[in-house]
Write a protein that holds these residues in place. Sequence first.
Motif, PDB file in Angstrom:
ATOM      1  N   VAL A  42       0.848  -1.217  -0.069  1.00  9.55           N
ATOM      2  CA  VAL A  42      -0.070  -0.108   0.050  1.00  9.55           C
ATOM      3  C   VAL A  42       0.883   1.237  -0.099  1.00  9.55           C
ATOM      4  CG1 VAL A  42      -1.859   1.207   1.253  1.00  9.55           C
ATOM      5  CG2 VAL A  42      -1.680  -1.279   1.270  1.00  9.55           C
ATOM      6  N   ASN A  43       0.598   2.401  -0.918  1.00 11.30           N
ATOM      7  CA  ASN A  43       0.852   3.537  -1.008  1.00 11.30           C
ATOM      8  C   ASN A  43       2.470   3.411  -1.601  1.00 11.30           C
ATOM      9  OD1 ASN A  43      -0.952   4.940   0.164  1.00 11.30           O
ATOM     10  ND2 ASN A  43      -0.301   4.486   2.276  1.00 11.30           N
ATOM     11  N   GLU A  44       2.907   2.289  -2.142  1.00  7.46           N
ATOM     12  CA  GLU A  44       4.071   2.178  -2.963  1.00  7.46           C
ATOM     13  C   GLU A  44       3.751   2.434  -4.287  1.00  7.46           C
ATOM     14  OE1 GLU A  44       6.091  -1.517  -2.093  1.00  7.46           O
ATOM     15  OE2 GLU A  44       6.149  -1.482  -0.063  1.00  7.46           O
ATOM     16  N   TRP A  45       4.632   2.951  -5.158  1.00  6.34           N
ATOM     17  CA  TRP A  45       4.632   3.310  -6.328  1.00  6.34           C
ATOM     18  C   TRP A  45       5.529   2.242  -7.218  1.00  6.34           C
ATOM     19  CZ3 TRP A  45       1.318   6.688  -8.638  1.00  6.34           C
ATOM     20  CH2 TRP A  45       0.738   7.685  -7.933  1.00  6.34           C
ATOM     21  N   VAL A  46       5.007   1.888  -8.352  1.00  2.00           N
ATOM     22  CA  VAL A  46       5.695   0.969  -9.227  1.00  2.00           C
ATOM     23  C   VAL A  46       5.398   1.506 -10.748  1.00  2.00           C
ATOM     24  CG1 VAL A  46       3.654  -0.569  -9.388  1.00  2.00           C
ATOM     25  CG2 VAL A  46       5.883  -1.320 -10.123  1.00  2.00           C
ATOM     26  N   ASP A  47       6.374   1.454 -11.520  1.00  6.44           N
ATOM     27  CA  ASP A  47       6.305   1.831 -12.970  1.00  6.44           C
ATOM     28  C   ASP A  47       5.952   0.629 -13.709  1.00  6.44           C
ATOM     29  OD1 ASP A  47       6.490   2.967 -15.427  1.00  6.44           O
ATOM     30  OD2 ASP A  47       8.709   3.059 -15.721  1.00  6.44           O
ATOM     31  N   VAL A  48       4.575   0.776 -14.518  1.00 10.12           N
ATOM     32  CA  VAL A  48       3.956  -0.432 -15.372  1.00 10.12           C
ATOM     33  C   VAL A  48       4.126  -0.110 -16.794  1.00 10.12           C
ATOM     34  CG1 VAL A  48       2.246  -0.889 -13.393  1.00 10.12           C
ATOM     35  CG2 VAL A  48       1.877   0.885 -15.274  1.00 10.12           C
ATOM     36  N   GLY A  49       4.940   0.977 -17.263  1.00 11.80           N
ATOM     37  CA  GLY A  49       5.314   0.877 -18.641  1.00 11.80           C
ATOM     38  C   GLY A  49       4.608   2.133 -18.916  1.00 11.80           C
ATOM     39  N   HIS A  50       5.397   2.551 -20.220  1.00  9.67           N
ATOM     40  CA  HIS A  50       4.416   3.788 -20.956  1.00  9.67           C
ATOM     41  C   HIS A  50       4.824   5.138 -20.202  1.00  9.67           C
ATOM     42  CE1 HIS A  50       4.106   1.099 -24.497  1.00  9.67           C
ATOM     43  NE2 HIS A  50       3.252   0.380 -23.524  1.00  9.67           N
TER      44      HIS A  50
END
Length: 371
Positions: free
Chosen positions: A252-260
């Motif tokens: 929770v509240n963690e960011w992750v780059d999923v592309g584009h």
Amino acid sequence: MSLMERDEYAARFRRSQGRRNSAGRRVLLLWLVWLPLTVIGVVLGRQLGLFLDDSVAAGGVAYFGLLLLRGAIVGAVAGGLQAVALWDFLHLRGWLLWVGITAAGWAARGVVLYYIGGPVVDAAYDWGGASLPIIAGVTGLVGGLVLGTVQTLVVRRTNMPVEPVVVWALACAGGAALGRVLVGFGMNFDAVNSLLLVDGLEALGLAFITSIPLADGIRRRMAATEAAMIERAAEREAQLRAVAEPGTIVGVNEWVDVGHGISLCLSGVDIGDKITWHLTARNNRKSQARVSLDPHKLRMSDSTRKMYRISGLHLGGAVLAPRATTHLEVEAELLSYAPIPTMATHLDLIYNPASDTAYAFRQPLPATASR
């Protein structure tokens, strides 16, 4: 091959062998039941028909009616016993249809053979005794084709494993022809000298040939069932592997780059009549970016590997300005009769943007006592 993969392969092999053995036993049982019941049914029905001949004197149009009634008796008795072997495919309604149609088929067969009987007898006298097997085979072919054609009306409307249905008509024609050819040879060598043997041989040929498409249909159906089960098992194993090894765990509240240029963050989860996941999407680019989340690439499960069906996906905005954010909601079904297991410790929303990439947004669950 790892030990786990080897064990899975061995288990699939044993299941496959078991299904093949089951198909073999099913076919053997069909043969052991279909052949004797068909022979007994035809012989018994013929004897009842002869008793009717001895007790009723008829001629002209009345004899035509007697001919129909005699054939219907043979068909009803034979069809009633045959339907016992076909019970798994016919059940009660199909059993009644099979008896009625078989009675009609034998009645029609008797009428056809009655009309071609005169020319056949003349040909036998003209060609001599050596032609008797051929002539008998032709009459069996015609009579069996009539019977089989009528019976296809039931084969088409029930669960009998014969496809296409024309195969059944051809099998009946070939079986009756084979039986009568044997009768013809037996008569030439004085081995067949009673009506009981004539009826028994014709019924045996009919039962033997018709059992071939039945046995082949059972094998094909069980093979198709096995293939479907293997496919479902493979899908289930893939799901379990995806759940067991979800890839990157995102709290929770963690960011992750999923592309584009898009990043996702889990804000929280609401659990009520349904499970609603609240996420935030952020555009990391210096230009506009489109947020697109394919619902087919989303799955939800819990720590017990129970799967939940994704029922909705709502985007706050499809196009984001640079550094802007938008809210997303992913809904999953929570059925009243299938709640979250009490032993579950967390929920996972798994997103597979690519075949080799998976992110599991994880929401811890409170202890059972506090739920």
